[in-house]
Design an enzyme around this catalytic site. Structure first.
Site, short mmCIF file in Angstrom:
data_model
loop_
_atom_site.label_atom_id
_atom_site.label_comp_id
_atom_site.label_asym_id
_atom_site.label_seq_id
_atom_site.Cartn_x
_atom_site.Cartn_y
_atom_site.Cartn_z
N HIS A 242 -10.88 -2.31 1.56
CA HIS A 242 -11.13 -0.96 1.02
C HIS A 242 -12.01 -0.93 -0.24
O HIS A 242 -11.87 -0.03 -1.07
CB HIS A 242 -9.82 -0.20 0.79
CG HIS A 242 -9.97 1.28 1.07
ND1 HIS A 242 -8.96 2.18 0.89
CD2 HIS A 242 -11.05 1.99 1.50
CE1 HIS A 242 -9.39 3.38 1.21
NE2 HIS A 242 -10.65 3.29 1.59
N LYS B 153 1.80 9.22 -5.62
CA LYS B 153 0.39 8.94 -5.30
C LYS B 153 -0.53 10.11 -5.63
O LYS B 153 -0.23 11.24 -5.28
CB LYS B 153 0.30 8.62 -3.80
CG LYS B 153 -1.10 8.38 -3.29
CD LYS B 153 -1.08 7.96 -1.82
CE LYS B 153 -2.49 7.77 -1.28
NZ LYS B 153 -2.51 7.18 0.07
N HIS C 208 1.35 2.25 4.00
CA HIS C 208 0.43 3.39 4.16
C HIS C 208 0.63 3.96 5.56
O HIS C 208 0.80 3.20 6.52
CB HIS C 208 -1.00 2.90 3.97
CG HIS C 208 -2.01 3.99 3.79
ND1 HIS C 208 -2.34 4.87 4.80
CD2 HIS C 208 -2.76 4.34 2.71
CE1 HIS C 208 -3.25 5.72 4.34
NE2 HIS C 208 -3.52 5.42 3.08
N ASP D 240 0.84 -1.19 0.00
CA ASP D 240 0.00 0.00 0.00
C ASP D 240 0.88 1.26 0.00
O ASP D 240 1.61 1.51 0.96
CB ASP D 240 -0.89 -0.04 1.25
CG ASP D 240 -2.04 0.95 1.15
OD1 ASP D 240 -1.85 2.02 0.55
OD2 ASP D 240 -3.12 0.65 1.68
N ASP D 241 0.83 2.01 -1.09
CA ASP D 241 1.61 3.24 -1.23
C ASP D 241 3.11 3.01 -1.39
O ASP D 241 3.91 3.93 -1.18
CB ASP D 241 1.40 4.20 -0.03
CG ASP D 241 0.02 4.80 0.00
OD1 ASP D 241 -0.78 4.54 -0.91
OD2 ASP D 241 -0.27 5.55 0.96
N ARG E 272 -7.69 -0.94 -6.20
CA ARG E 272 -8.06 -2.28 -5.75
C ARG E 272 -9.28 -2.81 -6.51
O ARG E 272 -9.37 -4.01 -6.81
CB ARG E 272 -8.38 -2.25 -4.25
CG ARG E 272 -7.12 -2.22 -3.42
CD ARG E 272 -7.28 -1.50 -2.11
NE ARG E 272 -5.98 -0.94 -1.76
CZ ARG E 272 -5.12 -1.52 -0.94
NH1 ARG E 272 -5.44 -2.64 -0.33
NH2 ARG E 272 -3.95 -0.98 -0.72
N ASP F 4 -0.50 -0.75 -4.74
CA ASP F 4 -1.75 -0.17 -5.24
C ASP F 4 -1.56 1.15 -5.96
O ASP F 4 -2.35 1.49 -6.85
CB ASP F 4 -2.77 -0.03 -4.11
CG ASP F 4 -2.33 0.94 -3.03
OD1 ASP F 4 -1.12 1.23 -2.94
OD2 ASP F 4 -3.18 1.39 -2.24
N ASN F 5 -0.56 1.92 -5.56
CA ASN F 5 -0.29 3.21 -6.21
C ASN F 5 1.08 3.70 -5.75
O ASN F 5 1.74 3.07 -4.92
CB ASN F 5 -1.39 4.23 -5.90
CG ASN F 5 -1.73 4.35 -4.43
OD1 ASN F 5 -2.82 3.99 -4.01
ND2 ASN F 5 -0.78 4.79 -3.63
N LYS G 257 -5.94 -5.37 3.94
CA LYS G 257 -6.81 -4.22 3.82
C LYS G 257 -7.70 -4.35 2.58
O LYS G 257 -7.20 -4.45 1.47
CB LYS G 257 -5.94 -2.96 3.72
CG LYS G 257 -6.69 -1.72 3.24
CD LYS G 257 -5.77 -0.52 3.20
CE LYS G 257 -6.25 0.52 2.22
NZ LYS G 257 -5.35 1.66 2.11
N SER H 227 -8.58 2.11 5.03
CA SER H 227 -7.20 2.50 5.32
C SER H 227 -6.95 2.67 6.81
O SER H 227 -7.86 2.99 7.58
CB SER H 227 -6.85 3.81 4.60
OG SER H 227 -6.79 3.59 3.22
N CYS I 114 -6.02 4.38 -3.69
CA CYS I 114 -6.31 3.07 -3.13
C CYS I 114 -7.57 2.37 -3.64
O CYS I 114 -7.49 1.32 -4.30
CB CYS I 114 -6.40 3.27 -1.63
SG CYS I 114 -6.51 1.74 -0.77
#
Lengths: 484, 484
Positions: free
Chosen positions: A154, A324, A251, A55-56, A99, A303-304, A152, A177, A95
């Protein structure tokens, strides 16, 4: 490139393991017809799939992507034993839409899992992944897969949106998140202070549809995810399984267990990433120890891009521009590593274009499951890249921010119709004509090439038009709020 | 880390090759006393050394350092079979001083091979490497090495400064940069137009002390260097040799042979780098084919960071700040790859700090040659890093621009006393107090940490003072001009 000697080596290794097959006949068959690809000697059993989603995490954050101080020995080893991708994309720079695309094989603009006004789902959101979408888990259920989601989610926290209602037999993790449900939240529920103390957050930890801890003990979240993932693999090893493992970190707010806290030369961000790296190593080791490695495709990505405005608690996009929230490469191009001993050749670098949506189509194709034909699927089969049998099936990419198309890539060329820096760094700026970059010569998007390649914009314009004709307006799931 | 199983594997491999030694006795000896390190079963014969030096290659320019479109399969393989360094430094952000430091093991400020007013040697320069300096080649001659230099020298083009007068038995190459002797030169002899046509330049190509072609055919320069290097290795394989191979490229003007021109996705810059990469592969293959690999340490690096103002014809420093000409990390931190099958463990990432000057001390130490004791030598033995026997002997680094100390690194901390962007991008700016960065947490030097680590500057100030006490003023070689 097809390497016959390596293929033969694997073929013989596999042959030696297949005692149930008439040996002589099989050997002759294999030597005459074997080719790299998803075919398996386990008869009709399709392979397992494990998708690990950070994540991130930024393009430049792994050792094998050139980071000097972030220590990721397990991911580096995964790349050395597998295939590292240079041009792997998420389908959104944030996010929830990212996803949604991975789970549906579709751009988020098609499922309504994006918005120009509310970029992700929040604890007050009433929307989530529509029932009409066929998730990757649902697709694989057709072929009898056992499916688990650890991490996670989301894609909606109300019951009807949970993983267990969307194709997963098992869920363990947090529904949104880890900076949401903050005790001092901003207007959208996001954290205002990033002081990583558990008591500042009220994020629920769930098993299936029950909340088992609130606030979730984020310090041990990566460890618990890892335990649950290993447990899932061991429990389900006799049948094909799909494990989707979307990590909570890096994240922010960043947490790490005692084993990692304060250990990384890269600071707290490094601690969190290094624990995720450890977790990846644990999963790969489990697959090896359980004898599943040669029948499991593992894919790692994020994810990004990195959350740059967070400075040292955000990651690095390496030489890519921005992060991001932006449709510059740094916002959507991700580390991508495929691992499947005996099937995906080790130590390879793949420069073909591919995306999270392609994972959807690829897994369903390899599993022999049906891909929905009553809707547009944006994912393409990336088997030619994985098994080195040909060029990428993908030559175009469409960069959306929310519901708006910002940029289009065709081959090495990328045209920006609108640019906007990462969150908190500036406003949107439209470009007419769009700014043209050549991502091969200039991967950092720093040299405008409009004058040099005057014909290219026409081609891109044509691709854009054809693409937009396939996009229908749908209701945004991200703009719906729970009535107070 | 010492890995006994790998060490044993290598020990047995070596054992099988050593037929001249009493086998049983040797086996017992090896199993009880063998440890990673430079000891060799070839008796007293010290190993060969090959140092390959790219020109203006950036930290982010290799596949194994994260570049997405520059294809460097040979250097990537060299790293996979050897050790890749994250914190390897050149001793100056430009050519002449950087090369002088590698050759002398000393900061250029000690040899006079730098200047605040004339940054490198030019065709009208009357200076060069002083006779009093003991070059790495001269040091290795003590132990009977045959020495060759193939490539761009740039330590003086008058006869007394040539490689053949400075410890090299053999020289083939160009005496200064490939943009000098330009038919439309600027005031210092540098190219004004970067149109890469051979006829625009008048650079001489030399064999030993003779000019054999003028202008040098730059299109085939990398190929010719490679042929000469291979010839040197084959001719001298019976005795220890030192081959110094400072490539002309990717310094602009960029040229590549027909085999590479127009082939790289990274454009002309990529063509030139990919040909250098090919050349590295040819050298490594020759060492393997001649049975020399296990007795040869090969080190690949670059003289300074990427020439950023040249845009697409300059390279990338990846996530590091700035490039050539600056004392930001991007100007002086370089790709560094060590390769020595059986001695340097394969696939390792080394985060210890080291430098080109350390190559000087390390090669002399491994060869058993004397290191000058009548002068300050800045190089330290990097054997502990290469053979994974301990931490780096280097904890400090001094970043000079010309004759002026701009920055000091101690551990992960770096203090900038003066900053100045790469050439053409801005002027010098002094800082009092200096700006403090933490290169572990923030390798991109973007977050000032003065307030957070208030004690560190005192330590750095102490190190700076102690260092400056060792620096004596000497005449600059770079400011002397040939009388017209």
């Amino acid at each position: 490139m097809n390497h016959p000697s390596v293929s033969l080596h694997y073929a013989i290794m596999r042959y030696l393991k297949c005692s149930e097959v008439g040996l002589s006949l099989f050997f002759v068959f294999f030597l005459t017809t074997w080719a790299p690809g998803p075919a398996s000697c386990e008869g009709d059993r399709p392979p397992n799939f494990v998708i690990i989603f950070a994540d991130d995490l930024g393009y430049g954050d792994l050792g094998c992507y050139g980071h000097p101080t972030l220590r990721t020995p397990n991911l580096d080893r995964m790349a050395a034993e597998g295939m590292r991708f240079t041009d792997f994309y998420s389908a959104a720079p944030v996010c929830t839409p990212s996803r949604a695309a991975l789970m549906t094989g579709r751009l988020p603009v098609r499922s309504g899992m994006c918005s120009d006004t509310r970029r992700v789902l929040f604890p007050d959101s009433a929307g989530g992944i529509p029932e009409s979408e066929v998730t990757l888990a649902e697709g694989l259920k057709q072929k009898g897969y056992t499916t688990g989601c650890v991490g996670k989610w989301h894609l909606g926290h109300l019951p009807q949106f949970l993983p267990t209602r969307n194709g997963f037999d098992f869920y363990f993790g947090i529904p949104y998140s880890n900076d949401m449900d903050h005790l001092d939240s901003g207007p959208n529920g996001e954290a205002r202070s990033l002081n990583p103390k558990v008591e500042n957050f009220n994020v629920p930890l769930m098993r299936n549809e029950e909340i088992i801890q609130r606030p979730a003990d984020q310090t041990h979240l990566t460890q618990r995810y890892t335990e649950e993932a290993i447990g899932f693999i061991k429990k389900n090893k006799e049948k094909p399984f799909f494990l989707y493992m979307p990590h909570t970190f890096p994240h922010i707010p960043l947490f790490a267990s005692e084993d990692f806290l304060g250990k990384s030369p890269r600071g707290l961000y490094g601690d969190a990433v290094e624990e995720v790296d450890w977790s990846v190593g644990q999963v790969l080791d489990t697959l090896k120890n359980e004898g599943l490695a040669e029948n499991t495709l593992v894919f790692f990505t994020s994810d990004n891009g990195p959350w740059l405005i967070m400075k040292e608690t955000g990651g690095s996009a390496g030489l890519l521009r921005d992060g991001k929230g932006s449709t510059w490469e740094g916002g959507m191009r991700e580390p991508g590593i495929a691992w499947w001993p005996g099937k995906v050749k080790g130590g390879e670098l793949c420069r073909g274009m591919s995306s999270t949506m392609d994972l959807y189509t690829t897994c369903l194709t390899i599993a022999g499951a049906e891909i929905p034909t009553d809707r547009v699927i944006d994912g393409v089969d990336m088997s030619p890249l994985l098994f080195q049998t040909g060029p990428s099936n993908r030559d175009e990419y469409f960069y959306y921010r929310g519901q708006t198309l910002y940029a289009v890539r065709k081959g090495p060329f990328k045209a920006h119709y609108i640019t906007r820096p990462a969150y908190g760094r500036g406003e949107a700026e439209p470009h007419d004509p769009p700014i043209l970059y050549h991502l091969g010569i200039d991967p950092s998007e720093s040299i405008e090439m409009n004058d040099r390649f005057p014909e290219v914009l026409k081609e891109i314009e044509k691709a854009k038009k054809a693409h937009l004709e396939t996009v229908e307006e749908v209701e945004s799931q991200l703009e719906k709020r729970i009535e107070p």
